[in-house]
Design a protein around this motif. Sequence first.
Motif, PDB file in Angstrom:
ATOM      1  N   PRO A  29       0.829  -1.216   0.000  1.00 18.54           N
ATOM      2  CA  PRO A  29       0.000   0.000   0.000  1.00 18.54           C
ATOM      3  C   PRO A  29       0.857   1.257   0.000  1.00 18.54           C
ATOM      4  CG  PRO A  29       0.026  -1.021   2.171  1.00 18.54           C
ATOM      5  CD  PRO A  29       0.713  -1.973   1.251  1.00 18.54           C
ATOM      6  N   LYS A  30       0.310   2.325  -0.573  1.00 17.60           N
ATOM      7  CA  LYS A  30       1.009   3.607  -0.618  1.00 17.60           C
ATOM      8  C   LYS A  30       0.157   4.672   0.058  1.00 17.60           C
ATOM      9  CE  LYS A  30       2.847   2.432  -5.182  1.00 17.60           C
ATOM     10  NZ  LYS A  30       2.850   2.807  -6.611  1.00 17.60           N
ATOM     11  N   CYS A  31       0.814   5.641   0.645  1.00 17.71           N
ATOM     12  CA  CYS A  31       0.081   6.746   1.256  1.00 17.71           C
ATOM     13  C   CYS A  31       0.970   7.976   1.255  1.00 17.71           C
ATOM     14  CB  CYS A  31      -0.356   6.398   2.679  1.00 17.71           C
ATOM     15  SG  CYS A  31       1.028   6.137   3.823  1.00 17.71           S
ATOM     16  N   SER A  32       0.373   9.122   1.476  1.00 19.87           N
ATOM     17  CA  SER A  32       1.146  10.353   1.616  1.00 19.87           C
ATOM     18  C   SER A  32       1.159  10.750   3.085  1.00 19.87           C
ATOM     19  CB  SER A  32       0.535  11.468   0.768  1.00 19.87           C
ATOM     20  OG  SER A  32      -0.811  11.683   1.152  1.00 19.87           O
ATOM     21  N   LEU A  33       2.203  11.438   3.511  1.00 22.30           N
ATOM     22  CA  LEU A  33       2.312  11.938   4.877  1.00 22.30           C
ATOM     23  C   LEU A  33       2.155  13.451   4.841  1.00 22.30           C
ATOM     24  CD1 LEU A  33       5.335   9.856   6.244  1.00 22.30           C
ATOM     25  CD2 LEU A  33       2.902   9.348   6.430  1.00 22.30           C
ATOM     26  N   THR A  34       1.218  13.977   5.608  1.00 22.14           N
ATOM     27  CA  THR A  34       0.948  15.416   5.576  1.00 22.14           C
ATOM     28  C   THR A  34       1.184  16.055   6.941  1.00 22.14           C
ATOM     29  OG1 THR A  34      -1.404  15.016   6.028  1.00 22.14           O
ATOM     30  CG2 THR A  34      -0.747  15.207   3.729  1.00 22.14           C
ATOM     31  N   MET A  35       1.528  17.332   6.908  1.00 22.90           N
ATOM     32  CA  MET A  35       1.706  18.105   8.134  1.00 22.90           C
ATOM     33  C   MET A  35       0.342  18.301   8.790  1.00 22.90           C
ATOM     34  SD  MET A  35       4.942  19.157   8.651  1.00 22.90           S
ATOM     35  CE  MET A  35       4.885  20.749   9.449  1.00 22.90           C
ATOM     36  N   MET A  36       0.270  18.082  10.117  1.00 21.87           N
ATOM     37  CA  MET A  36      -1.005  18.200  10.817  1.00 21.87           C
ATOM     38  C   MET A  36      -1.288  19.621  11.282  1.00 21.87           C
ATOM     39  SD  MET A  36      -1.080  14.664  13.031  1.00 21.87           S
ATOM     40  CE  MET A  36      -2.699  15.037  13.681  1.00 21.87           C
ATOM     41  N   ASP A  37      -0.236  20.379  11.606  1.00 26.07           N
ATOM     42  CA  ASP A  37      -0.460  21.740  12.092  1.00 26.07           C
ATOM     43  C   ASP A  37       0.712  22.631  11.698  1.00 26.07           C
ATOM     44  OD1 ASP A  37       1.555  20.928  13.802  1.00 26.07           O
ATOM     45  OD2 ASP A  37       0.188  20.465  15.437  1.00 26.07           O
ATOM     46  N   GLY A  38       0.656  23.873  12.123  1.00 24.54           N
ATOM     47  CA  GLY A  38       1.712  24.816  11.780  1.00 24.54           C
ATOM     48  C   GLY A  38       1.403  25.558  10.484  1.00 24.54           C
ATOM     49  N   ILE A  39       2.327  26.418  10.068  1.00 20.10           N
ATOM     50  CA  ILE A  39       2.088  27.244   8.883  1.00 20.10           C
ATOM     51  C   ILE A  39       2.077  26.415   7.603  1.00 20.10           C
ATOM     52  CG2 ILE A  39       3.026  29.329   9.925  1.00 20.10           C
ATOM     53  CD1 ILE A  39       5.620  28.831   8.401  1.00 20.10           C
ATOM     54  N   ARG A  40       2.611  25.200   7.655  1.00 24.28           N
ATOM     55  CA  ARG A  40       2.625  24.338   6.472  1.00 24.28           C
ATOM     56  C   ARG A  40       1.631  23.184   6.597  1.00 24.28           C
ATOM     57  NH1 ARG A  40       9.060  23.846   4.857  1.00 24.28           N
ATOM     58  NH2 ARG A  40       9.450  26.062   4.574  1.00 24.28           N
ATOM     59  N   ALA A  41       0.655  23.333   7.439  1.00 19.80           N
ATOM     60  CA  ALA A  41      -0.344  22.277   7.635  1.00 19.80           C
ATOM     61  C   ALA A  41      -0.995  21.915   6.299  1.00 19.80           C
ATOM     62  CB  ALA A  41      -1.408  22.737   8.623  1.00 19.80           C
ATOM     63  N   GLY A  42      -1.152  20.606   6.087  1.00 20.06           N
ATOM     64  CA  GLY A  42      -1.783  20.133   4.853  1.00 20.06           C
ATOM     65  C   GLY A  42      -0.804  19.836   3.735  1.00 20.06           C
ATOM     66  N   ARG A  43       0.456  20.246   3.900  1.00 17.85           N
ATOM     67  CA  ARG A  43       1.451  19.953   2.866  1.00 17.85           C
ATOM     68  C   ARG A  43       1.995  18.535   3.037  1.00 17.85           C
ATOM     69  NH1 ARG A  43       5.021  25.245   1.216  1.00 17.85           N
ATOM     70  NH2 ARG A  43       3.285  26.685   0.950  1.00 17.85           N
ATOM     71  N   CYS A  44       2.553  18.011   1.951  1.00 20.72           N
ATOM     72  CA  CYS A  44       2.998  16.611   1.928  1.00 20.72           C
ATOM     73  C   CYS A  44       4.512  16.479   2.086  1.00 20.72           C
ATOM     74  CB  CYS A  44       2.588  15.955   0.612  1.00 20.72           C
ATOM     75  SG  CYS A  44       0.825  15.624   0.459  1.00 20.72           S
ATOM     76  N   LEU A  45       4.926  15.356   2.686  1.00 23.48           N
ATOM     77  CA  LEU A  45       6.341  14.993   2.709  1.00 23.48           C
ATOM     78  C   LEU A  45       6.723  14.663   1.274  1.00 23.48           C
ATOM     79  CD1 LEU A  45       8.765  14.441   4.629  1.00 23.48           C
ATOM     80  CD2 LEU A  45       8.127  12.039   4.510  1.00 23.48           C
ATOM     81  N   ASP A  46       7.787  15.275   0.798  1.00 21.33           N
ATOM     82  CA  ASP A  46       8.127  15.203  -0.616  1.00 21.33           C
ATOM     83  C   ASP A  46       9.587  14.786  -0.767  1.00 21.33           C
ATOM     84  OD1 ASP A  46       7.153  16.675  -3.493  1.00 21.33           O
ATOM     85  OD2 ASP A  46       9.316  16.524  -3.162  1.00 21.33           O
ATOM     86  N   LYS A  83       0.271  14.884  -5.705  1.00 19.03           N
ATOM     87  CA  LYS A  83      -0.159  13.532  -6.064  1.00 19.03           C
ATOM     88  C   LYS A  83       0.781  12.872  -7.079  1.00 19.03           C
ATOM     89  CE  LYS A  83      -5.033  14.340  -5.054  1.00 19.03           C
ATOM     90  NZ  LYS A  83      -6.430  14.285  -5.550  1.00 19.03           N
ATOM     91  N   ARG A  84       2.050  13.262  -7.045  1.00 20.58           N
ATOM     92  CA  ARG A  84       3.047  12.614  -7.895  1.00 20.58           C
ATOM     93  C   ARG A  84       3.716  11.489  -7.115  1.00 20.58           C
ATOM     94  NH1 ARG A  84       7.438  15.243 -10.204  1.00 20.58           N
ATOM     95  NH2 ARG A  84       7.264  13.822 -11.961  1.00 20.58           N
ATOM     96  N   TRP A  85       4.436  10.638  -7.831  1.00 20.12           N
ATOM     97  CA  TRP A  85       4.991   9.429  -7.223  1.00 20.12           C
ATOM     98  C   TRP A  85       5.949   9.721  -6.076  1.00 20.12           C
ATOM     99  CZ3 TRP A  85      10.234   8.794  -7.134  1.00 20.12           C
ATOM    100  CH2 TRP A  85      10.993   9.553  -8.029  1.00 20.12           C
ATOM    101  N   ASN A  86       6.667  10.852  -6.135  1.00 20.30           N
ATOM    102  CA  ASN A  86       7.655  11.147  -5.090  1.00 20.30           C
ATOM    103  C   ASN A  86       7.016  11.624  -3.789  1.00 20.30           C
ATOM    104  OD1 ASN A  86       7.191  13.321  -7.044  1.00 20.30           O
ATOM    105  ND2 ASN A  86       8.461  14.571  -5.706  1.00 20.30           N
ATOM    106  N   GLN A  87       5.661  11.707  -3.754  1.00 17.82           N
ATOM    107  CA  GLN A  87       4.973  12.037  -2.502  1.00 17.82           C
ATOM    108  C   GLN A  87       4.189  10.840  -1.960  1.00 17.82           C
ATOM    109  OE1 GLN A  87       2.598  15.555  -3.183  1.00 17.82           O
ATOM    110  NE2 GLN A  87       4.369  16.919  -3.091  1.00 17.82           N
ATOM    111  N   TYR A  88       4.248   9.713  -2.648  1.00 17.01           N
ATOM    112  CA  TYR A  88       3.585   8.503  -2.163  1.00 17.01           C
ATOM    113  C   TYR A  88       4.626   7.563  -1.563  1.00 17.01           C
ATOM    114  CZ  TYR A  88      -0.845   9.843  -4.238  1.00 17.01           C
ATOM    115  OH  TYR A  88      -2.006  10.501  -4.528  1.00 17.01           O
ATOM    116  N   LEU A  89       4.374   7.145  -0.345  1.00 21.21           N
ATOM    117  CA  LEU A  89       5.352   6.353   0.403  1.00 21.21           C
ATOM    118  C   LEU A  89       4.794   4.976   0.738  1.00 21.21           C
ATOM    119  CD1 LEU A  89       6.318   9.235   2.824  1.00 21.21           C
ATOM    120  CD2 LEU A  89       7.642   8.477   0.858  1.00 21.21           C
ATOM    121  N   SER A  90       5.700   4.007   0.794  1.00 23.96           N
ATOM    122  CA  SER A  90       5.360   2.648   1.215  1.00 23.96           C
ATOM    123  C   SER A  90       6.314   2.248   2.325  1.00 23.96           C
ATOM    124  CB  SER A  90       5.465   1.665   0.047  1.00 23.96           C
ATOM    125  OG  SER A  90       4.551   1.996  -0.977  1.00 23.96           O
TER     126      SER A  90
END
Length: 199
Positions: free
Chosen positions: A5-22, A41-48
């Motif tokens: 399975p793949k998923c993205s990791l996003t910031m939960m709070d702070g000024i960058r909340a909602g952004r993805c680990l890239d 939603k590109r491949w480099n933001q989806y993690l396994s």
Amino acid sequence: MPTGPKCSLTMMDGIRAGRCLDGESLDNQPGGAVHVYPCTKRWNQYLSFGNGKDVPAGSIHTVIPLYTQKRVNATGRVQEPYMCLGVAHRGKLDEEDWFGEREEFFESYEDLDEELEDTEEEDTEYQSLLYWLGKQLMTTRCSNEGAVIKWTLVPFIVEEEEEEEEEEEEEEESAEEESNDSSSENIADVEVESDDEEL
């Protein structure tokens, strides 16, 4: 090529909340500094997560698209299908800067190189990760042993039932408060009326 399975990791709070680990990546050279970036939603933001067979157990990795692998391999270089989260200057297969695009990133490690030269650890193959505290992570080949970080994953699940119970409790508390307020108003009305009768 099994990936799980793949998923993205996003910031939960702070000024960058909602952004993805890239895992910053050039199409002509996968891998590079890891940062937080608007979700694309590109491949480099989806993690396994590593299964211990194709990639090290406990690792977090991206999957390189087949077209990118073919493009890199056509240049005579070898591109592995997976890139893991890790640190620079700790493994035996550190990434090369093919096009001079990562000079600034690797220069940020120069002070660490000097510090490591002055330290000697006995009976350890790799220096403690504590030396990399505060350093920016990167994506590196999953075969780069020592550089790849093995994570301990702790699931954090919020049960919907618990949320519903909390909402019900809050509603009950607010209803009680409204009831108390209305009863106190009724008492005040009765007292005023009784005073008028005496007069």
